[in-house]
Motif scaffolding. Structure first.
Motif, PDB file in Angstrom:
ATOM      1  N   ASN A 130      -8.461  -1.830   2.827  1.00  0.00           N
ATOM      2  CA  ASN A 130      -8.954  -0.490   3.319  1.00  0.00           C
ATOM      3  C   ASN A 130      -9.765   0.564   3.604  1.00  0.00           C
ATOM      4  O   ASN A 130     -10.128   1.325   3.904  1.00  0.00           O
ATOM      5  CB  ASN A 130      -7.975   0.544   2.277  1.00  0.00           C
ATOM      6  CG  ASN A 130      -6.357   0.128   2.040  1.00  0.00           C
ATOM      7  OD1 ASN A 130      -6.450  -0.689   1.078  1.00  0.00           O
ATOM      8  ND2 ASN A 130      -5.158   0.238   3.523  1.00  0.00           N
ATOM      9  N   CYS A 148     -10.276   6.937   3.011  1.00  0.00           N
ATOM     10  CA  CYS A 148     -10.282   5.831   3.535  1.00  0.00           C
ATOM     11  C   CYS A 148     -10.732   5.252   4.479  1.00  0.00           C
ATOM     12  O   CYS A 148     -10.629   5.889   6.691  1.00  0.00           O
ATOM     13  CB  CYS A 148      -8.635   4.409   3.760  1.00  0.00           C
ATOM     14  SG  CYS A 148      -7.679   4.476   2.255  1.00  0.00           S
ATOM     15  N   ASP A 151      -7.353   0.808   8.007  1.00  0.00           N
ATOM     16  CA  ASP A 151      -6.492   0.299   7.336  1.00  0.00           C
ATOM     17  C   ASP A 151      -5.869  -0.769   6.776  1.00  0.00           C
ATOM     18  O   ASP A 151      -5.875  -1.834   8.212  1.00  0.00           O
ATOM     19  CB  ASP A 151      -5.352   1.269   8.307  1.00  0.00           C
ATOM     20  CG  ASP A 151      -3.930   1.547   7.283  1.00  0.00           C
ATOM     21  OD1 ASP A 151      -3.550   1.322   6.301  1.00  0.00           O
ATOM     22  OD2 ASP A 151      -2.873   1.181   8.199  1.00  0.00           O
ATOM     23  N   ARG A 157       1.997   1.726   7.567  1.00  0.00           N
ATOM     24  CA  ARG A 157       1.214   2.918   8.473  1.00  0.00           C
ATOM     25  C   ARG A 157       1.097   2.294   9.774  1.00  0.00           C
ATOM     26  O   ARG A 157       0.133   1.338   9.423  1.00  0.00           O
ATOM     27  CB  ARG A 157       0.343   3.830   7.342  1.00  0.00           C
ATOM     28  CG  ARG A 157       0.801   3.769   5.731  1.00  0.00           C
ATOM     29  CD  ARG A 157      -0.075   3.445   5.007  1.00  0.00           C
ATOM     30  NE  ARG A 157       0.050   4.832   4.048  1.00  0.00           N
ATOM     31  CZ  ARG A 157       0.189   3.799   2.946  1.00  0.00           C
ATOM     32  NH1 ARG A 157       0.160   2.303   2.776  1.00  0.00           N
ATOM     33  NH2 ARG A 157       0.406   4.692   1.478  1.00  0.00           N
ATOM     34  N   ARG A 159      -1.578   2.144  12.197  1.00  0.00           N
ATOM     35  CA  ARG A 159      -3.222   1.182  11.759  1.00  0.00           C
ATOM     36  C   ARG A 159      -3.785   1.884  12.954  1.00  0.00           C
ATOM     37  O   ARG A 159      -5.383   2.318  12.775  1.00  0.00           O
ATOM     38  CB  ARG A 159      -3.278  -0.402  12.482  1.00  0.00           C
ATOM     39  CG  ARG A 159      -2.448  -0.963  11.348  1.00  0.00           C
ATOM     40  CD  ARG A 159      -3.210  -2.243  11.408  1.00  0.00           C
ATOM     41  NE  ARG A 159      -4.351  -2.405  10.157  1.00  0.00           N
ATOM     42  CZ  ARG A 159      -5.891  -3.452  11.150  1.00  0.00           C
ATOM     43  NH1 ARG A 159      -5.373  -3.896  12.004  1.00  0.00           N
ATOM     44  NH2 ARG A 159      -6.498  -2.831  10.533  1.00  0.00           N
ATOM     45  N   ARG A 162      -6.314   7.010  10.015  1.00  0.00           N
ATOM     46  CA  ARG A 162      -6.565   6.820   9.021  1.00  0.00           C
ATOM     47  C   ARG A 162      -6.029   7.999   8.113  1.00  0.00           C
ATOM     48  O   ARG A 162      -5.763   9.117   7.745  1.00  0.00           O
ATOM     49  CB  ARG A 162      -7.888   7.454   9.087  1.00  0.00           C
ATOM     50  CG  ARG A 162      -9.062   6.600   9.926  1.00  0.00           C
ATOM     51  CD  ARG A 162      -9.155   4.945   9.633  1.00  0.00           C
ATOM     52  NE  ARG A 162      -9.460   3.866  10.297  1.00  0.00           N
ATOM     53  CZ  ARG A 162      -8.695   2.823  11.033  1.00  0.00           C
ATOM     54  NH1 ARG A 162      -7.813   3.345  11.342  1.00  0.00           N
ATOM     55  NH2 ARG A 162      -9.272   1.881  11.959  1.00  0.00           N
ATOM     56  N   TYR A 163      -6.638   7.331   6.783  1.00  0.00           N
ATOM     57  CA  TYR A 163      -5.664   8.363   5.855  1.00  0.00           C
ATOM     58  C   TYR A 163      -6.478   8.178   3.848  1.00  0.00           C
ATOM     59  O   TYR A 163      -8.033   7.687   3.711  1.00  0.00           O
ATOM     60  CB  TYR A 163      -4.670   6.793   5.341  1.00  0.00           C
ATOM     61  CG  TYR A 163      -3.525   7.271   6.607  1.00  0.00           C
ATOM     62  CD1 TYR A 163      -2.562   7.305   6.679  1.00  0.00           C
ATOM     63  CD2 TYR A 163      -4.292   5.273   7.033  1.00  0.00           C
ATOM     64  CE1 TYR A 163      -1.477   6.968   7.602  1.00  0.00           C
ATOM     65  CE2 TYR A 163      -2.951   5.084   7.622  1.00  0.00           C
ATOM     66  CZ  TYR A 163      -1.910   5.762   8.013  1.00  0.00           C
ATOM     67  OH  TYR A 163      -1.235   5.460   8.669  1.00  0.00           O
TER      68      TYR A 163
END
Length: 270
Positions: A130, A148, A151, A157, A159, A162-163
């Motif tokens: 991550n 992060c 990914d 999720r 790819r 971005r999270y």
């Protein structure tokens, strides 16, 4: 908690001055002021935070906290908190100091820099895949936000996005649902968070990306307020963001091209 979509209104891209924003955030990059050129030990500065009259920093190789004077960046102390590692963010929450590793591991430092310093370690479900790069404090929800840069594969999720995830400071648990999702399209297709800070008044989220030298501003509901291109001469590798209580934004860049690492400050309208 459901994902929060990110609007991709890209008319706000700016290279040298203020953009016209549809909300209350105002960013004028012409007002950047050099605060300090950093010593060699902070050549790879990777995180900033403000605590009282001090500016704290970490770099991404050694488990040290550097404490500087907020007024002029003069180095006061450097204190060991853990063994060497890839540390990417630091955040002060009251008297506590939190540091995040690229693997998502969090370190809570109590009595930082004192003879009674104590450190608690919290493992999260995130991994090196991550590549956590940003850490910020969301006071409204009493939580830490972890941004992060990448990914992990096969996590369900998309790819390409971005999270940002939230670590609850009451339960000391990292939620598995992203609280912000950066939907990367056109001008954001290479966006990879390198630092994160939350405005102390508006609650807006500021994220830098050392890739493409971008600064992204999101409202607390995830809607986009602005997208800016950072000056590559001043900030060739932006890796740290922090707000002072008055809304002043501090930005750091790693050493690059023969120039030392530096910290700039940018007054903002609260």
């Amino acid at each position: 908690m459901p994902y929060l979509p990110l609007s991709l209104l890209l008319a706000l891209l700016c290279t040298c001055g203020p953009a016209l924003l549809p909300a209350q955030e105002t960013v004028d990059l012409t007002k950047l002021e050099l605060l300090v050129r950093l010593p060699d030990g902070l050549a790879e500065v990777s995180g900033l935070t403000v605590q009282g009259d001090d500016l704290l920093a970490v770099e991404d190789e050694h488990g040290l906290v550097y404490r500087m004077k907020l007024a002029n960046g003069d180095l006061r102390t450097q204190t060991k908190f853990w063994k060497d590692g890839d540390y990417e963010g630091i955040e002060a929450v009251g008297d506590e100091v939190w540091v995040v590793k690229s693997t998502g591991t969090l370190y809570r430092i109590l009595g930082q820099g004192t003879a009674g310093q104590r450190v608690e370690k919290y493992n999260t479900w995130l991994t090196g895949a991550n590549d956590v790069e940003g850490l910020g404090y969301d006071a409204q929800h009493h939580r830490l936000l972890l941004a992060c840069k990448d990914d992990a594969r096969d996590d369900g999720r998309p790819r390409e996005d971005r999270y940002v995830f939230a670590f609850d400071l009451d339960t000391r648990v990292l939620g598995e649902e992203a609280v912000f999702v950066i939907d990367r399209g056109e001008a954001l297709e290479d966006f990879a968070p390198s630092a994160l800070a939350v405005h102390p008044v508006s609650g807006a989220l500021y994220l830098s990306s050392s890739v493409e030298n971008l600064l992204l501003v999101l409202a607390a509901d995830g809607s986009q307020l602005g997208l800016y291109e950072l000056d590559k001469e001043l900030l060739p590798q932006a890796e740290g963001l922090a707000f002072g209580p008055d809304g002043t934004l501090y930005l750091s860049t790693e050493a690059k091209g023969g120039e030392p690492a530096r910290i700039y400050k940018l007054p903002l309208r609260p």
